[in-house]
Design a protein around this motif. Structure first.
Motif, PDB file in Angstrom:
ATOM      1  N   ASP A 185       3.347   9.004   9.790  1.00  0.00           N
ATOM      2  CA  ASP A 185       3.901   9.277   8.464  1.00  0.00           C
ATOM      3  C   ASP A 185       4.515   8.029   7.840  1.00  0.00           C
ATOM      4  OD1 ASP A 185       3.015  11.849   8.592  1.00  0.00           O
ATOM      5  OD2 ASP A 185       4.942  12.741   9.130  1.00  0.00           O
ATOM      6  N   LEU A 186       5.102   7.158   8.649  1.00  0.00           N
ATOM      7  CA  LEU A 186       5.602   5.895   8.116  1.00  0.00           C
ATOM      8  C   LEU A 186       4.445   5.003   7.655  1.00  0.00           C
ATOM      9  CD1 LEU A 186       8.458   5.156  10.660  1.00  0.00           C
ATOM     10  CD2 LEU A 186       8.750   5.440   8.196  1.00  0.00           C
ATOM     11  N   GLN A 187       3.354   5.029   8.390  1.00  0.00           N
ATOM     12  CA  GLN A 187       2.177   4.262   7.987  1.00  0.00           C
ATOM     13  C   GLN A 187       1.615   4.807   6.674  1.00  0.00           C
ATOM     14  OE1 GLN A 187      -0.110   4.662  11.598  1.00  0.00           O
ATOM     15  NE2 GLN A 187       0.510   2.661  12.368  1.00  0.00           N
ATOM     16  N   LEU A 189       3.420   6.236   4.342  1.00  0.00           N
ATOM     17  CA  LEU A 189       4.354   5.797   3.307  1.00  0.00           C
ATOM     18  C   LEU A 189       4.069   4.361   2.882  1.00  0.00           C
ATOM     19  CD1 LEU A 189       6.886   6.110   1.557  1.00  0.00           C
ATOM     20  CD2 LEU A 189       8.253   5.467   3.564  1.00  0.00           C
ATOM     21  N   VAL A 190       3.892   3.483   3.843  1.00  0.00           N
ATOM     22  CA  VAL A 190       3.618   2.074   3.534  1.00  0.00           C
ATOM     23  C   VAL A 190       2.304   1.943   2.776  1.00  0.00           C
ATOM     24  CG1 VAL A 190       3.056  -0.159   4.555  1.00  0.00           C
ATOM     25  CG2 VAL A 190       5.007   1.137   5.413  1.00  0.00           C
ATOM     26  N   LYS A 191       1.309   2.727   3.156  1.00  0.00           N
ATOM     27  CA  LYS A 191       0.012   2.672   2.472  1.00  0.00           C
ATOM     28  C   LYS A 191       0.159   3.101   1.012  1.00  0.00           C
ATOM     29  CE  LYS A 191      -4.766   4.309   2.738  1.00  0.00           C
ATOM     30  NZ  LYS A 191      -5.741   5.151   3.482  1.00  0.00           N
ATOM     31  N   GLU A 192       0.948   4.150   0.751  1.00  0.00           N
ATOM     32  CA  GLU A 192       1.170   4.597  -0.627  1.00  0.00           C
ATOM     33  C   GLU A 192       1.881   3.509  -1.434  1.00  0.00           C
ATOM     34  OE1 GLU A 192       0.381   7.343  -2.435  1.00  0.00           O
ATOM     35  OE2 GLU A 192      -0.893   7.982  -0.775  1.00  0.00           O
ATOM     36  N   LEU A 193       2.859   2.876  -0.836  1.00  0.00           N
ATOM     37  CA  LEU A 193       3.577   1.800  -1.520  1.00  0.00           C
ATOM     38  C   LEU A 193       2.644   0.638  -1.832  1.00  0.00           C
ATOM     39  CD1 LEU A 193       6.825   1.901   0.650  1.00  0.00           C
ATOM     40  CD2 LEU A 193       6.687   2.498  -1.769  1.00  0.00           C
ATOM     41  N   GLN A 194       1.775   0.312  -0.875  1.00  0.00           N
ATOM     42  CA  GLN A 194       0.818  -0.781  -1.079  1.00  0.00           C
ATOM     43  C   GLN A 194      -0.199  -0.435  -2.161  1.00  0.00           C
ATOM     44  OE1 GLN A 194      -0.727  -1.142   2.899  1.00  0.00           O
ATOM     45  NE2 GLN A 194       0.705  -2.770   3.469  1.00  0.00           N
ATOM     46  N   THR A 195      -0.657   0.810  -2.181  1.00  0.00           N
ATOM     47  CA  THR A 195      -1.679   1.247  -3.137  1.00  0.00           C
ATOM     48  C   THR A 195      -1.228   1.054  -4.574  1.00  0.00           C
ATOM     49  OG1 THR A 195      -2.597   2.865  -1.589  1.00  0.00           O
ATOM     50  CG2 THR A 195      -3.039   3.225  -3.929  1.00  0.00           C
ATOM     51  N   HIS A 196       0.041   1.341  -4.835  1.00  0.00           N
ATOM     52  CA  HIS A 196       0.540   1.295  -6.211  1.00  0.00           C
ATOM     53  C   HIS A 196       1.329   0.019  -6.528  1.00  0.00           C
ATOM     54  CE1 HIS A 196      -0.668   5.474  -6.623  1.00  0.00           C
ATOM     55  NE2 HIS A 196      -0.016   5.757  -5.520  1.00  0.00           N
ATOM     56  N   GLN A 197       1.448  -0.884  -5.553  1.00  0.00           N
ATOM     57  CA  GLN A 197       2.333  -2.044  -5.706  1.00  0.00           C
ATOM     58  C   GLN A 197       1.988  -2.919  -6.906  1.00  0.00           C
ATOM     59  OE1 GLN A 197       2.312  -4.770  -2.378  1.00  0.00           O
ATOM     60  NE2 GLN A 197       4.365  -5.522  -2.842  1.00  0.00           N
ATOM     61  N   ASN A 198       0.733  -3.193  -7.123  1.00  0.00           N
ATOM     62  CA  ASN A 198       0.331  -4.116  -8.182  1.00  0.00           C
ATOM     63  C   ASN A 198      -0.229  -3.404  -9.408  1.00  0.00           C
ATOM     64  OD1 ASN A 198       1.023  -6.477  -6.663  1.00  0.00           O
ATOM     65  ND2 ASN A 198      -0.860  -6.204  -5.481  1.00  0.00           N
ATOM     66  N   THR A 199       0.194  -2.170  -9.621  1.00  0.00           N
ATOM     67  CA  THR A 199      -0.227  -1.418 -10.803  1.00  0.00           C
ATOM     68  C   THR A 199       0.884  -1.458 -11.847  1.00  0.00           C
ATOM     69  OG1 THR A 199       0.689   0.700 -10.053  1.00  0.00           O
ATOM     70  CG2 THR A 199      -1.523   0.110  -9.278  1.00  0.00           C
ATOM     71  N   ASP A 200       0.625  -0.856 -13.013  1.00  0.00           N
ATOM     72  CA  ASP A 200       1.650  -0.821 -14.050  1.00  0.00           C
ATOM     73  C   ASP A 200       2.731   0.213 -13.746  1.00  0.00           C
ATOM     74  OD1 ASP A 200       0.006   1.333 -14.368  1.00  0.00           O
ATOM     75  OD2 ASP A 200      -0.114   1.212 -16.554  1.00  0.00           O
ATOM     76  N   MET A 201       2.496   1.076 -12.727  1.00  0.00           N
ATOM     77  CA  MET A 201       3.498   2.056 -12.307  1.00  0.00           C
ATOM     78  C   MET A 201       3.645   2.032 -10.785  1.00  0.00           C
ATOM     79  SD  MET A 201       5.102   3.740 -14.699  1.00  0.00           S
ATOM     80  CE  MET A 201       5.547   5.378 -14.151  1.00  0.00           C
TER      81      MET A 201
END
Length: 312
Positions: A185-187, A189-201
Motif C-alpha cells: 500500500d505504501l508502494q 501511494l508513492v506510485k500515485e504521487l509519482q503519476t501526478h507529480q509533473n501534471t498541472d494538478m
C-alpha cells in the motif's frame, strides 16, 4: 548477523510480492524470532528502514555519507502554507481528537479547500495552492469511504463530483481490503504521487484516517510499535513529493488533551492540532475548540467552531 540479513532480504521480497504469501511470511518471521531473537517489533523496524532506503530515505541509524557542518547561509528548500495556520506544503501534521468530534468532517473540509481552492472557516486566509487529494479511509472498513463522503456533503463539499479526489479503502466488489501501512500500500501511494507529480494538478494533500487503523491493518502496534520509523518514512515521502500529510488520530479515553499511543505521534510531526468539545453551544449545536499546539514555531492558538446541520 549474516543469517539475519539473508532472512530479512527474503522477507522484504515476500512482503512486496503479489498473491497469498501469508504462510511464507510467517515462516520467515518464526525463523527470525526463534533462531535470531528478533521479535515482530524489531523485524517491523528493519523492514521500514529497508523500505525507506528503497524510496531514497534514510530513517535508520546508518548513513552512507559522513556528517558535515552546515553554515548559517546554507540554502534550504522554502516551504509554504498549504492551508494557512494548519498545513504546510511537503510537511506532516497530526490532528488528535476524541470520537464524535468531527475529525473526519474537518479532514474532508481540508481536502475540499486544497482540491477546489474554496476557503474554510478554520483558516483566516484562502489557500493559493491547489492540487489533488488522496484520502486514505480505513476507519470503518468498507463503510469508511461512504462515511467520508456523507460527512463531506454535510458541510457542502461535493466529493462525489470532484475528480481531484483519489480514495483508498475497502471495496469488496473490486477485491480491495482496507489500506494498511504495509509495503504494497505504501508502494501504491508513492506510485500515485509519482503519476501526478509533473501534471498541472499534482497531489498536494494525503489524509490518513485514522493513524491507528492503518497501523493495525498492517499488524503494527501504534502504542509500542515502530512508530518513529513509520512517521519519519511518511515525512520523507511528503517532502519528496511536496505533499502535506495529515494524520487523523484519537486522543486517550481519559484525557482529550493527550494523544493515544506512542509519544512520537505528537513529537515527530511538523504541525500538531487537538480538537476538544467545550461545554458551550451555538444555536443548539455543540461548540468545539481547535487548538494549534505546534505549527512552524508559531504561538499556540485556539479556534472555536460549531457545525449546524442546516448550513454546514
Amino acid at each position: 548477523e549474516k543469517v539475519i540479513e539473508t532472512l530479512m532480504k527474503e522477507l522484504y521480497q515476500v512482503m512486496g510480492a503479489s498473491g497469498d504469501t501469508f504462510n511464507r511470511r510467517e515462516s520467515i518471521r518464526t525463523q527470525l524470532a526463534q533462531g535470531c531473537g528478533l521479535n515482530r517489533e524489531l523485524v517491523s523496524r528493519r523492514l521500514l528502514v529497508m523500505l525507506g532506503k528503497e524510496f531514497g530515505f534514510n530513517i535508520g541509524d546508518e548513513n552512507d555519507t559522513d556528517r558535515v557542518g552546515l553554515s548559517a547561509d546554507v540554502e534550504t528548500i522554502p516551504t509554504r502554507d498549504l492551508i494557512p495556520g494548519v498545513l504546510i506544503e511537503g510537511r506532516d501534521a497530526v490532528v488528535c481528537a476524541p470520537a464524535g468530534s468531527l475529525k473526519t468532517t474537518i479532514a474532508a473540509m481540508f481536502g475540499d479547500t486544497v482540491s477546489s481552492g474554496r476557503q474554510i472557516p478554520l483558516s483566516t486566509e484562502l489557500t493559493s495552492i491547489k492540487g489533488r487529494v488522496i484520502y486514505i479511509a480505513s476507519d470503518g472498513g468498507e463503510s469508511a469511504i461512504p462515511t467520508v463522503k456523507s460527512y463531506a456533503r454535510r458541510v457542502g463539499t461535493p466529493v462525489d463530483t470532484n475528480k481531484n479526489w483519489i480514495f483508498a479503502g475497502a471495496h469488496t466488489g473490486r477485491g480491495q481490503s482496507p489500506w494498511a501501512y504495509c509495503f504494497r500500500d505504501l508502494q501504491w501511494l508513492v506510485k500515485e504521487l509519482q503519476t501526478h507529480q509533473n501534471t498541472d494538478m499534482p497531489v498536494r494533500l494525503v489524509v490518513v484516517d485514522t493513524l491507528r487503523c492503518v497501523m493495525d491493518n498492517a499488524g503494527l502496534d501504534s502504542g509500542i510499535g515502530p512508530m518513529s520509523e513509520a512517521m519519519r518514512l511518511m515525512q520523507g515521502i511528503a517532502a519528496k513529493y511536496n505533499a502535506a500529510v495529515l494524520w487523523v488520530h484519537h486522543t486517550t479515553k481519559s484525557n482529550d488533551g493527550i494523544a493515544a499511543g506512542h509519544a512520537g505521534i505528537t513529537e515527530i510531526p511538523t504541525s500538531v492540532h487537538f480538537i476538544g468539545k467545550s461545554k458551550r453551544k451555538h444555536n443548539g449545536s455543540p461548540v468545539y475548540e481547535w487548538t494549534v499546539k505546534k505549527h512552524r514555531n508559531a504561538p499556540s492558538r485556539v479556534v472555536s467552531y460549531a457545525i449546524e446541520d442546516e448550513i454546514g
